[in-house]
Design a protein around this motif. Sequence first.
Motif, mmCIF file in Angstrom:
data_model
loop_
_atom_site.group_PDB
_atom_site.id
_atom_site.type_symbol
_atom_site.label_atom_id
_atom_site.label_comp_id
_atom_site.label_asym_id
_atom_site.label_seq_id
_atom_site.Cartn_x
_atom_site.Cartn_y
_atom_site.Cartn_z
ATOM 1 N N TYR A 273 10.413 8.430 6.968
ATOM 2 C CA TYR A 273 9.279 9.176 6.416
ATOM 3 C C TYR A 273 9.627 10.661 6.298
ATOM 4 C CZ TYR A 273 4.677 11.376 6.195
ATOM 5 O OH TYR A 273 3.599 12.156 5.837
ATOM 6 N N ARG A 274 10.200 11.227 7.349
ATOM 7 C CA ARG A 274 10.545 12.645 7.311
ATOM 8 C C ARG A 274 11.683 12.921 6.345
ATOM 9 N NH1 ARG A 274 9.761 14.221 13.751
ATOM 10 N NH2 ARG A 274 7.470 14.168 13.661
ATOM 11 N N LYS A 275 12.574 11.940 6.172
ATOM 12 C CA LYS A 275 13.630 12.101 5.177
ATOM 13 C C LYS A 275 13.035 12.148 3.771
ATOM 14 C CE LYS A 275 18.045 10.075 3.720
ATOM 15 N NZ LYS A 275 17.731 10.059 2.280
ATOM 16 N N ARG A 276 12.006 11.337 3.521
ATOM 17 C CA ARG A 276 11.332 11.340 2.222
ATOM 18 C C ARG A 276 10.630 12.676 1.964
ATOM 19 N NH1 ARG A 276 14.242 7.945 1.420
ATOM 20 N NH2 ARG A 276 13.937 5.747 0.921
ATOM 21 N N MET A 277 10.217 13.365 3.050
ATOM 22 C CA MET A 277 9.525 14.638 2.898
ATOM 23 C C MET A 277 10.446 15.722 2.335
ATOM 24 S SD MET A 277 7.181 14.882 6.353
ATOM 25 C CE MET A 277 6.488 16.459 5.864
ATOM 26 N N LEU B 221 0.830 -1.208 0.000
ATOM 27 C CA LEU B 221 0.000 0.000 0.000
ATOM 28 C C LEU B 221 0.865 1.259 0.000
ATOM 29 C CD1 LEU B 221 -2.865 -0.945 2.507
ATOM 30 C CD2 LEU B 221 -3.076 -0.630 0.028
ATOM 31 N N ILE B 222 1.913 1.254 0.823
ATOM 32 C CA ILE B 222 2.812 2.405 0.884
ATOM 33 C C ILE B 222 3.599 2.537 -0.420
ATOM 34 C CG2 ILE B 222 4.795 3.422 2.064
ATOM 35 C CD1 ILE B 222 2.333 3.514 3.774
ATOM 36 N N ALA B 223 4.115 1.413 -0.920
ATOM 37 C CA ALA B 223 4.904 1.444 -2.160
ATOM 38 C C ALA B 223 4.052 1.894 -3.344
ATOM 39 C CB ALA B 223 5.498 0.064 -2.428
ATOM 40 N N LEU C 200 9.416 -0.733 5.183
ATOM 41 C CA LEU C 200 9.841 -1.349 3.920
ATOM 42 C C LEU C 200 9.168 -0.681 2.727
ATOM 43 C CD1 LEU C 200 9.821 -5.143 4.909
ATOM 44 C CD2 LEU C 200 11.794 -3.621 4.684
ATOM 45 N N GLY C 201 7.913 -0.277 2.903
ATOM 46 C CA GLY C 201 7.206 0.406 1.817
ATOM 47 C C GLY C 201 7.841 1.752 1.491
ATOM 48 N N LEU C 202 8.330 2.452 2.506
ATOM 49 C CA LEU C 202 8.991 3.742 2.289
ATOM 50 C C LEU C 202 10.341 3.568 1.608
ATOM 51 C CD1 LEU C 202 8.215 5.475 5.706
ATOM 52 C CD2 LEU C 202 7.304 6.144 3.465
ATOM 53 N N VAL C 203 10.985 2.426 1.869
ATOM 54 C CA VAL C 203 12.297 2.146 1.266
ATOM 55 C C VAL C 203 12.146 1.655 -0.171
ATOM 56 C CG1 VAL C 203 14.328 0.654 1.397
ATOM 57 C CG2 VAL C 203 13.388 1.671 3.474
ATOM 58 N N ALA C 204 11.113 0.849 -0.431
ATOM 59 C CA ALA C 204 10.904 0.283 -1.773
ATOM 60 C C ALA C 204 10.588 1.377 -2.790
ATOM 61 C CB ALA C 204 9.774 -0.733 -1.737
ATOM 62 N N LYS C 205 11.028 1.159 -4.036
ATOM 63 C CA LYS C 205 10.801 2.141 -5.092
ATOM 64 C C LYS C 205 9.550 1.839 -5.903
ATOM 65 C CE LYS C 205 15.755 3.074 -5.562
ATOM 66 N NZ LYS C 205 16.937 3.018 -6.465
ATOM 67 N N SER C 206 9.041 0.611 -5.793
ATOM 68 C CA SER C 206 7.863 0.222 -6.559
ATOM 69 C C SER C 206 7.155 -0.924 -5.850
ATOM 70 C CB SER C 206 8.248 -0.202 -7.982
ATOM 71 O OG SER C 206 9.061 -1.367 -7.935
ATOM 72 N N VAL C 207 5.938 -1.231 -6.305
ATOM 73 C CA VAL C 207 5.189 -2.347 -5.739
ATOM 74 C C VAL C 207 5.911 -3.657 -6.008
ATOM 75 C CG1 VAL C 207 3.011 -3.618 -5.803
ATOM 76 C CG2 VAL C 207 2.995 -1.129 -5.978
ATOM 77 N N MET C 208 6.497 -3.791 -7.197
ATOM 78 C CA MET C 208 7.243 -5.003 -7.534
ATOM 79 C C MET C 208 8.422 -5.196 -6.585
ATOM 80 S SD MET C 208 7.406 -7.646 -9.485
ATOM 81 C CE MET C 208 6.354 -7.211 -10.893
ATOM 82 N N GLU C 209 9.150 -4.121 -6.320
ATOM 83 C CA GLU C 209 10.293 -4.211 -5.417
ATOM 84 C C GLU C 209 9.840 -4.518 -3.994
ATOM 85 O OE1 GLU C 209 13.759 -1.279 -3.672
ATOM 86 O OE2 GLU C 209 13.244 -1.128 -5.812
#
Length: 235
Positions: free
Chosen positions: A229-233, A69-71, A143-152
Amino acid sequence: MTFSWKRVNAILQKDFKDFSRNSAVSIIIFLPIILAAIYGRMGIDSLQVHFMTINMAFAMVGTYVQCCLIAEEKEKNTLRGLMLSPASTLEILGGKSLLTFVLTIVVVFFSAYLSEYRPASMGIVAFAIILSTLFYIGMGTLLGLVAKSVMESSVIVLPVIGVFTMGSFITAWTEKYPILKVAEFLPNIQLFELAEAVEQGAGFVQVFSELGIIGIWIVVIFALTVVVYRKRMVD
């Protein structure tokens, strides 16, 4: 900024629509239930087997579904919009976790029911299961925040499913490989040890150490999740 249930509910409804449209992800929730039903019909009454299906539900629903869901939000670039919206970090992470939390609890309940697991103290085991659910959802979010795609995300979550589903069998090898004693502190092992103690008549006080270790895992995983999460922001 005050906490808004309206924003959390909006995120929950969006997740439910995304989840229901993704058949590849939504069908995962039935696997632990089917396995539990098979073991139940076979008459297998083993605490290890009961918790193998319960831990599978945690890993496949709590972690895998949450991770996907996150990815998916990242892949569609909608997570960025959520981050820049008026919703706070707590509202976003809470809203993104609520659906997975409900699904995990439901799947764990039916898995335990169909495998005919009847704990000696329902209250203690239920509390430990709720705590464990929070850990696995935190793991899935990270893991969803780290992954680049749903496949990954589907790939990086596989080790989690393997370790946390079959982890209780690792303890059988600790005498031969002492380094594996570290695995005894994993949350799934602690949950199993708690269940064993409960069957021997233990109360909340006697299993406080197991609950405490699971609690520490929750704090650590959510702290890492908030940092990422905050790093992604600001990326």
